[in-house]
Design an enzyme around this catalytic site. Structure first.
Site, PDB file in Angstrom:
ATOM      1  N   VAL A 200       1.032  -1.047  -0.062  1.00  0.00           N
ATOM      2  CA  VAL A 200       0.008   0.210  -0.067  1.00  0.00           C
ATOM      3  C   VAL A 200       0.947   1.414   0.064  1.00  0.00           C
ATOM      4  O   VAL A 200       1.872   1.401   0.762  1.00  0.00           O
ATOM      5  CB  VAL A 200      -0.972   0.028   1.379  1.00  0.00           C
ATOM      6  CG1 VAL A 200      -1.586   1.264   1.332  1.00  0.00           C
ATOM      7  CG2 VAL A 200      -1.555  -1.187   1.457  1.00  0.00           C
ATOM      8  N   CYS A 201       0.452   2.191  -0.875  1.00  0.00           N
ATOM      9  CA  CYS A 201       1.034   3.631  -0.597  1.00  0.00           C
ATOM     10  C   CYS A 201      -0.153   4.675  -0.644  1.00  0.00           C
ATOM     11  O   CYS A 201      -1.296   4.272  -0.416  1.00  0.00           O
ATOM     12  CB  CYS A 201       1.901   3.704  -1.685  1.00  0.00           C
ATOM     13  SG  CYS A 201       1.479   3.972  -3.298  1.00  0.00           S
ATOM     14  N   ARG A 202       0.143   5.928  -1.112  1.00  0.00           N
ATOM     15  CA  ARG A 202      -0.513   6.945  -1.114  1.00  0.00           C
ATOM     16  C   ARG A 202      -1.667   6.931  -2.355  1.00  0.00           C
ATOM     17  O   ARG A 202      -2.831   6.795  -2.328  1.00  0.00           O
ATOM     18  CB  ARG A 202      -0.060   8.382  -1.407  1.00  0.00           C
ATOM     19  CG  ARG A 202      -0.899   9.468  -1.343  1.00  0.00           C
ATOM     20  CD  ARG A 202       0.059  11.037  -1.498  1.00  0.00           C
ATOM     21  NE  ARG A 202      -0.899  11.859  -1.768  1.00  0.00           N
ATOM     22  CZ  ARG A 202      -1.259  12.374  -3.019  1.00  0.00           C
ATOM     23  NH1 ARG A 202      -0.735  11.785  -4.208  1.00  0.00           N
ATOM     24  NH2 ARG A 202      -2.071  13.360  -3.124  1.00  0.00           N
TER      25      ARG A 202
ATOM     26  N   MET B 284      -3.958   4.495  -0.521  1.00  0.00           N
ATOM     27  CA  MET B 284      -4.868   5.251   0.638  1.00  0.00           C
ATOM     28  C   MET B 284      -5.531   6.310   0.391  1.00  0.00           C
ATOM     29  O   MET B 284      -6.603   6.490   1.049  1.00  0.00           O
ATOM     30  CB  MET B 284      -3.587   5.837   1.794  1.00  0.00           C
ATOM     31  CG  MET B 284      -3.261   4.793   2.584  1.00  0.00           C
ATOM     32  SD  MET B 284      -4.048   3.516   3.408  1.00  0.00           S
ATOM     33  CE  MET B 284      -4.677   4.369   4.806  1.00  0.00           C
TER      34      MET B 284
ATOM     35  N   GLY C 298      -0.854   4.277  -5.285  1.00  0.00           N
ATOM     36  CA  GLY C 298      -0.592   3.049  -5.632  1.00  0.00           C
ATOM     37  C   GLY C 298       0.464   2.963  -6.527  1.00  0.00           C
ATOM     38  O   GLY C 298       0.711   1.544  -7.018  1.00  0.00           O
TER      39      GLY C 298
END
Length: 98
Positions: free
Chosen positions: A62-64, A90, A66
């Site tokens: 997961v990141c901000r 996120m 993708g």
């Protein structure tokens, strides 16, 4: 590269699934909220922390948005790890955070 939607992750967690989630954002981003139970390993440290991961387990990255998690997924997949990228990151997460 395998992908999973934030809604699928949220449903699996609410159903009690045992998921291994790695948040590859920087620590200050994670401090604003992360998926409950996610482990923070910033993208720049993935190469050095990969030995902490178990090749027999699947990891959701997961990141901000993708993008960074997609790069981490490609790297780890190339190293023989089982990984899935959470699309939208996120920004698309509507579930609880901690």
């Amino acid at each position: 590269m395998k992908e999973i939607s934030p809604k699928e992750v949220e449903h699996m967690l609410s159903d009690g699934a045992d998921m291994n989630i790695i948040d590859v954002r920087e620590a200050e981003e994670v401090a604003e909220g992360k998926i409950p139970g996610a482990v923070n390993i910033p993208l720049g440290l993935i190469e050095f922390r990969k030995q902490d991961l178990d090749r027999s387990k699947e990891y959701v990255l997961v990141c901000r948005s993708g993008g960074r998690s997609g790069r981490a997924a490609e790297y780890l997949e190339g190293q023989g790890y089982q990984v899935v990228n959470m699309t939208g990151g996120m920004l698309a997460w509507e579930g609880n955070t901690e």
